[in-house]
Motif scaffolding. Sequence first.
Motif, PDB file in Angstrom:
ATOM      1  N   TRP A  13       2.652  14.892  -3.496  1.00  0.00           N
ATOM      2  CA  TRP A  13       3.870  14.255  -2.963  1.00  0.00           C
ATOM      3  C   TRP A  13       3.855  14.332  -1.449  1.00  0.00           C
ATOM      4  CZ3 TRP A  13       9.196  15.522  -5.728  1.00  0.00           C
ATOM      5  CH2 TRP A  13      10.109  14.488  -5.481  1.00  0.00           C
ATOM      6  N   ASN A  14       4.256  13.240  -0.849  1.00  0.00           N
ATOM      7  CA  ASN A  14       4.334  13.189   0.606  1.00  0.00           C
ATOM      8  C   ASN A  14       5.756  12.833   1.007  1.00  0.00           C
ATOM      9  OD1 ASN A  14       3.690  13.098   3.282  1.00  0.00           O
ATOM     10  ND2 ASN A  14       2.652  11.094   3.198  1.00  0.00           N
ATOM     11  N   LEU A  15       6.375  13.711   1.803  1.00  0.00           N
ATOM     12  CA  LEU A  15       7.746  13.450   2.266  1.00  0.00           C
ATOM     13  C   LEU A  15       7.646  13.040   3.733  1.00  0.00           C
ATOM     14  CD1 LEU A  15       9.326  16.793   0.941  1.00  0.00           C
ATOM     15  CD2 LEU A  15       8.848  14.720  -0.367  1.00  0.00           C
ATOM     16  N   VAL A  16       7.992  11.790   4.016  1.00  0.00           N
ATOM     17  CA  VAL A  16       7.868  11.306   5.393  1.00  0.00           C
ATOM     18  C   VAL A  16       9.242  11.265   6.041  1.00  0.00           C
ATOM     19  CG1 VAL A  16       7.025   9.456   6.891  1.00  0.00           C
ATOM     20  CG2 VAL A  16       5.893   9.889   4.703  1.00  0.00           C
ATOM     21  N   PHE A  17       9.287  11.779   7.257  1.00  0.00           N
ATOM     22  CA  PHE A  17      10.543  11.780   8.011  1.00  0.00           C
ATOM     23  C   PHE A  17      10.424  10.670   9.042  1.00  0.00           C
ATOM     24  CE2 PHE A  17       9.344  16.304   6.998  1.00  0.00           C
ATOM     25  CZ  PHE A  17      10.046  16.330   5.784  1.00  0.00           C
ATOM     26  N   GLU A  54       0.727   4.064  -9.114  1.00  0.00           N
ATOM     27  CA  GLU A  54       2.182   3.994  -9.000  1.00  0.00           C
ATOM     28  C   GLU A  54       2.635   5.079  -8.053  1.00  0.00           C
ATOM     29  OE1 GLU A  54       4.764   3.676 -12.574  1.00  0.00           O
ATOM     30  OE2 GLU A  54       2.866   3.327 -13.601  1.00  0.00           O
ATOM     31  N   MET A  55       3.538   4.689  -7.155  1.00  0.00           N
ATOM     32  CA  MET A  55       4.078   5.682  -6.243  1.00  0.00           C
ATOM     33  C   MET A  55       5.562   5.860  -6.559  1.00  0.00           C
ATOM     34  SD  MET A  55       4.035   5.720  -2.128  1.00  0.00           S
ATOM     35  CE  MET A  55       2.323   5.947  -1.780  1.00  0.00           C
ATOM     36  N   LEU A  56       5.897   7.085  -6.989  1.00  0.00           N
ATOM     37  CA  LEU A  56       7.302   7.397  -7.243  1.00  0.00           C
ATOM     38  C   LEU A  56       7.929   7.747  -5.902  1.00  0.00           C
ATOM     39  CD1 LEU A  56       6.565   9.770 -10.249  1.00  0.00           C
ATOM     40  CD2 LEU A  56       7.520   7.471 -10.438  1.00  0.00           C
ATOM     41  N   ASN A  92       0.814  -1.216   0.000  1.00  0.00           N
ATOM     42  CA  ASN A  92       0.000   0.000   0.000  1.00  0.00           C
ATOM     43  C   ASN A  92       0.843   1.260   0.000  1.00  0.00           C
ATOM     44  OD1 ASN A  92       0.825   0.372   2.615  1.00  0.00           O
ATOM     45  ND2 ASN A  92      -1.104  -0.245   3.543  1.00  0.00           N
ATOM     46  N   ALA A  93       2.156   1.101   0.008  1.00  0.00           N
ATOM     47  CA  ALA A  93       3.043   2.268  -0.056  1.00  0.00           C
ATOM     48  C   ALA A  93       4.414   1.801  -0.530  1.00  0.00           C
ATOM     49  CB  ALA A  93       3.164   2.930   1.307  1.00  0.00           C
ATOM     50  N   GLY A  94       5.149   2.748  -1.098  1.00  0.00           N
ATOM     51  CA  GLY A  94       6.476   2.415  -1.615  1.00  0.00           C
ATOM     52  C   GLY A  94       7.395   1.877  -0.542  1.00  0.00           C
ATOM     53  N   MET A  95       7.143   2.297   0.715  1.00  0.00           N
ATOM     54  CA  MET A  95       8.088   1.935   1.766  1.00  0.00           C
ATOM     55  C   MET A  95       7.889   0.531   2.320  1.00  0.00           C
ATOM     56  SD  MET A  95       6.030   1.936   4.556  1.00  0.00           S
ATOM     57  CE  MET A  95       7.230   1.968   5.880  1.00  0.00           C
ATOM     58  N   ASN A  96       6.807  -0.155   1.937  1.00  0.00           N
ATOM     59  CA  ASN A  96       6.538  -1.488   2.512  1.00  0.00           C
ATOM     60  C   ASN A  96       7.748  -2.408   2.429  1.00  0.00           C
ATOM     61  OD1 ASN A  96       3.060  -1.825   1.364  1.00  0.00           O
ATOM     62  ND2 ASN A  96       3.937  -0.682   3.058  1.00  0.00           N
ATOM     63  N   LEU A 150      -1.607  -0.830  -4.025  1.00  0.00           N
ATOM     64  CA  LEU A 150      -3.029  -1.144  -4.085  1.00  0.00           C
ATOM     65  C   LEU A 150      -3.636  -0.770  -2.737  1.00  0.00           C
ATOM     66  CD1 LEU A 150      -5.088  -2.386  -5.982  1.00  0.00           C
ATOM     67  CD2 LEU A 150      -4.453  -4.640  -5.156  1.00  0.00           C
ATOM     68  N   ARG A 151      -4.592   0.170  -2.756  1.00  0.00           N
ATOM     69  CA  ARG A 151      -5.182   0.582  -1.474  1.00  0.00           C
ATOM     70  C   ARG A 151      -6.634   0.140  -1.405  1.00  0.00           C
ATOM     71  NH1 ARG A 151      -2.075   6.212   0.288  1.00  0.00           N
ATOM     72  NH2 ARG A 151      -0.121   5.101   0.648  1.00  0.00           N
ATOM     73  N   VAL A 152      -6.813  -1.127  -1.071  1.00  0.00           N
ATOM     74  CA  VAL A 152      -8.166  -1.685  -1.086  1.00  0.00           C
ATOM     75  C   VAL A 152      -8.491  -2.466   0.176  1.00  0.00           C
ATOM     76  CG1 VAL A 152      -8.435  -1.820  -3.567  1.00  0.00           C
ATOM     77  CG2 VAL A 152      -7.261  -3.668  -2.370  1.00  0.00           C
ATOM     78  N   PHE A 194       0.995  13.009   9.950  1.00  0.00           N
ATOM     79  CA  PHE A 194       1.838  12.065  10.680  1.00  0.00           C
ATOM     80  C   PHE A 194       1.573  10.724  10.029  1.00  0.00           C
ATOM     81  CE2 PHE A 194       3.213   9.237  14.060  1.00  0.00           C
ATOM     82  CZ  PHE A 194       4.391   9.853  14.467  1.00  0.00           C
ATOM     83  N   TRP A 195       2.532  10.229   9.268  1.00  0.00           N
ATOM     84  CA  TRP A 195       2.258   9.058   8.423  1.00  0.00           C
ATOM     85  C   TRP A 195       2.589   7.754   9.136  1.00  0.00           C
ATOM     86  CZ3 TRP A 195       3.850   4.731   5.742  1.00  0.00           C
ATOM     87  CH2 TRP A 195       2.958   4.308   4.742  1.00  0.00           C
ATOM     88  N   GLU A 196       1.626   6.838   9.081  1.00  0.00           N
ATOM     89  CA  GLU A 196       1.849   5.521   9.688  1.00  0.00           C
ATOM     90  C   GLU A 196       1.494   4.449   8.679  1.00  0.00           C
ATOM     91  OE1 GLU A 196       0.817   5.080  13.763  1.00  0.00           O
ATOM     92  OE2 GLU A 196       0.069   7.132  13.944  1.00  0.00           O
ATOM     93  N   ILE A 228      14.406   8.795   5.300  1.00  0.00           N
ATOM     94  CA  ILE A 228      13.472   9.525   4.431  1.00  0.00           C
ATOM     95  C   ILE A 228      12.673   8.518   3.604  1.00  0.00           C
ATOM     96  CG2 ILE A 228      13.343  10.957   2.339  1.00  0.00           C
ATOM     97  CD1 ILE A 228      13.795  12.586   4.852  1.00  0.00           C
ATOM     98  N   ASP A 229      11.365   8.769   3.545  1.00  0.00           N
ATOM     99  CA  ASP A 229      10.468   7.958   2.698  1.00  0.00           C
ATOM    100  C   ASP A 229       9.565   8.939   1.978  1.00  0.00           C
ATOM    101  OD1 ASP A 229       8.189   6.653   1.724  1.00  0.00           O
ATOM    102  OD2 ASP A 229       7.371   6.326   3.739  1.00  0.00           O
ATOM    103  N   THR A 230       9.727   9.064   0.686  1.00  0.00           N
ATOM    104  CA  THR A 230       8.809   9.972  -0.009  1.00  0.00           C
ATOM    105  C   THR A 230       7.954   9.192  -1.000  1.00  0.00           C
ATOM    106  OG1 THR A 230       9.852  10.626  -2.104  1.00  0.00           O
ATOM    107  CG2 THR A 230      10.769  11.573  -0.073  1.00  0.00           C
ATOM    108  N   GLY A 231       6.755   9.691  -1.238  1.00  0.00           N
ATOM    109  CA  GLY A 231       5.873   9.020  -2.193  1.00  0.00           C
ATOM    110  C   GLY A 231       5.104  10.045  -3.000  1.00  0.00           C
ATOM    111  N   MET A 232       5.272   9.971  -4.326  1.00  0.00           N
ATOM    112  CA  MET A 232       4.546  10.907  -5.184  1.00  0.00           C
ATOM    113  C   MET A 232       3.613  10.104  -6.076  1.00  0.00           C
ATOM    114  SD  MET A 232       5.711  14.105  -7.432  1.00  0.00           S
ATOM    115  CE  MET A 232       7.244  13.467  -8.111  1.00  0.00           C
TER     116      MET A 232
HETATM  117  N1  SER Z   1       4.860   6.340   2.885  1.00  0.00           N
HETATM  118  C1  SER Z   1       4.307   7.582   2.415  1.00  0.00           C
HETATM  119  C2  SER Z   1       2.987   7.403   1.696  1.00  0.00           C
HETATM  120  O1  SER Z   1       2.643   6.303   1.400  1.00  0.00           O
HETATM  121  C3  SER Z   1       5.295   8.262   1.507  1.00  0.00           C
HETATM  122  O2  SER Z   1       5.833   7.367   0.595  1.00  0.00           O
HETATM  123  O3  SER Z   1       2.312   8.350   1.445  1.00  0.00           O
END
Ligand code: SER
Length: 870
Positions: free
Chosen positions: A210-214, A90-92, A39-43, A67-69, A165-167, A233-237
């Motif tokens: 774009w979301n920049l997560v610290f 797609e999450m860049l 559900n996110a690039g960082m998984n 996939l956010r389902v 605050f991203w979780e 750093i975890d960013t997702g666009m």
């Molecule tokens: N993890 C954050 C998000 O999914 C940034 O990649 O939005």
Amino acid sequence: MKSIAIRQAFLDFFESKKHHIAPSSPIVVKDDPTLMFTNAGMNQFKDIFLGNDPVPSPRIADTQKCLRVSGKHNDLEEVGVDTYHHTMFEMLGNWSFGDYYKKEAITWAWELLTEVYKIDKDRMYVTVFGGDKSDGLEFDQEAYDVWKDLIAEDRIISASKKDNFWEMGDVGPCGPCSEIHVDMRSAAERSKFPGKDFVNKDHPQVIEIWNLVFMEMQRRADGSLAGLPAKHIDTGMGFERLSMVLQGKPSTYDTDIFSPLIAFIEGQTGHVYSGSDSKKDIAFRVLSDHIRAVSFAIADGQLPSNTGSGYVIRRILRRAVRYAYSFLDRKEPLLYALSGVLVSQMGHFFKELRTNENLISQVIREEEESFLRTLARGIQLIDDIVAKSKQAEISGDVVFELYDTFGFPADLTALILAESGKNYNETGFQKALEEQKARSRKASVQDTGDWVVIREVQGTQFLGYDTLACDMTLTRFRKVTQKGKQLFQMVFDRTPFYPEGGGQVGDTGYIESAGVRIPVEGTFKENNLIVHVTSKSPEGLDPEVKGVVAAEKRNHTTKNHSATHLLHHALRELLGTHVEQKGSLVESGYLRFDFSHFSKVTDEEIRNIEIQVNAMVRKDYPLEEFRNFPMAKAKSMGAMALFGEKYGDEVRVIRFGESVELCGGTHVQRTGEIGFFKIISEGSVAAGIRRVEAITAAAAEKYIFERLDVIDAASEKLKSNDLVKSIESLQAENQAMSRELESFRKQKSMQVKAELIDAAELVNGVQFIARRVHLDPESVKDLSFQLRRELSPAFVVLAVSENGKATLSVALSDDLVEKSGLNAAQIIRELASAIQGGGGGQPFYATAGGKNPEGIDAAFALARKVLGKS
Ligand code: SER
């Protein structure tokens, strides 16, 4: 800028900043119990953040299929209804693992957006985390300070925990974040209301890109926060949203990512997409979105099914089918063809789509076909219900009935009801569901008596992996009545009897005590008790008994179980790793194996599977059994676990050569014991699920011998060694003879006809024929009809005498029936008495059969009399 170039520019930019470019991880998550889909690039980097995995490379960038389902991030219900949510997207992303932090992340993001993509600075807003008292978190001053050097301060917005605050999920890595939003509204609108007012307010044209997560914390299961070993750093666009901005389109669906899909749907359905919020336009968006989710999931190995992730995919697909059906008037499969468009559009970058092109379209087609059948019926029923009901709420029982009888899912019923402003009583539905479960439980075991406890012992120890007979103590028994039959259930402190489970049937055998023998007719498990079923009462039995398993039956069953593992392995090797076990039955006589596969297994594939399994049999692999083995280790051995099965921390692993499975069943010591493996049937049990039945050892030998005997007997009869050729020539001969016979028949009846016409007498002005013939019934009928048509007026009586039986027919010409009022059906009844029989028919033709051929002449005389009187 075309979307392909947009994606590439992102990757090139971060490559220039010394990032390693990584491939997307699969969209289907297999090894994380907290997630079904990525559900996110960082998984894929979760364990690096948590400090469990080593850092592969301090800087990484990629585009990730998401996939956010389901779970925490679930957008399914919004998709299509609005114009900017997607199931699959797609999450860049760019990552720093303990390397750079906020300053570089923010500065580079700004550089890419304003200098490479050249987005107008006056259209952008950014957010920073405003702090949260309950979690003891401060305002993110550090991020604010970086931003204020890049963008006007009135464009920096302080945001709450909910947005900034991203979780990842309920537990896992987390941290404050900073988002970049773009205002795509027209100049006129922008001058009226500042974009700032619409940030994070679900405005379709003021959107987060774009979301920049610290990443510097983790959420624990008890809800508390803890620091991470390092700062990341975890960013997702959002690639689709970025494309919308750069292509200046009103929505993501208008970009070149979706337009080929929309155009195809337009061509197929004849409807035109106009981007409105009409049901028809929602359907366009639902279809073009869902085809991506479903195709990517199938490409990554998740077929639609009835449980878990497979069920999520099935529901997405069904949602699309249903929108096409109701709002685009499409009653035929469509999505399978749409998947072809997707593959040609995205297959160059995501190679897995191209590799699985056929699988994707075939699976989708089968699903569509089967669901369309259910849908047509269900929608009709729901419409009737809605039309009849005056209340807004439909009763739960009705929805349950649709579900129970027609397999119509409750959530879909809810969706359809919602369109007529109705809903249903969910509590009522749940209640009906529970009641049905209780009913089926009751139907299986009726009238169970209480346990009579003989010895206070907990549970049963299973010894059946190592022995087929042992001494044991009866600890309890009870009386049950099942389908009117009285049975007894017995529990012992330990037992060699295998209780039914994992597809393998329960053992049978007997127990013996002081010369009394009680048969064991079946064995099953109830919690931690192993229950032995018998029809003979154990009352008064000496509790110290000897238990003996029916060895031959167990032996055959065991061979079949091990063969099932080899079959599973061969199927995955030969048909592909999309093959997943969906069920099995292992008995002494045969084995049955259900698995996911999209098409019929061809004869050639069957043969190759048999060859491969038999090769594994001949390799005579020894059984490698690992009892009480840690699950994690089993997984790293590559053990195949069943989807949707629950396993404890400790498992049993069975390995034969390359076949490694988690399994609780009984197995041969060496694969050579299986002897010979033969598949005896292949078929379909449900969309995308095939069933194979097979036999082994003595049963396979018997099967082969019987077949060979048939061949030998046939060769003997045909005096030929080439059976196929002999049968073909027999068939050809037979055909030629039939043709000849047919022409003889025709000739003969022509001859007879000529004779009959010659013999006709005039009685009362009518051509009267009464004769015996030697013809088959079909020819008699044919001849009678010819005569009654050709002679006029005509009265024709034909008789056949054969094997001590007589048949008579009476045919009258139409003019005779009309003028004289004579009726063949009446006449035949009179004539039939002469041959001691009965008959009937129509006014112009009737037949009779009787057991007295001697009476034929009398019948003729009667006929003449009837005609004479008329
Ligand atoms: N993890 C954050 C998000 O999914 C940034 O990649 O939005």
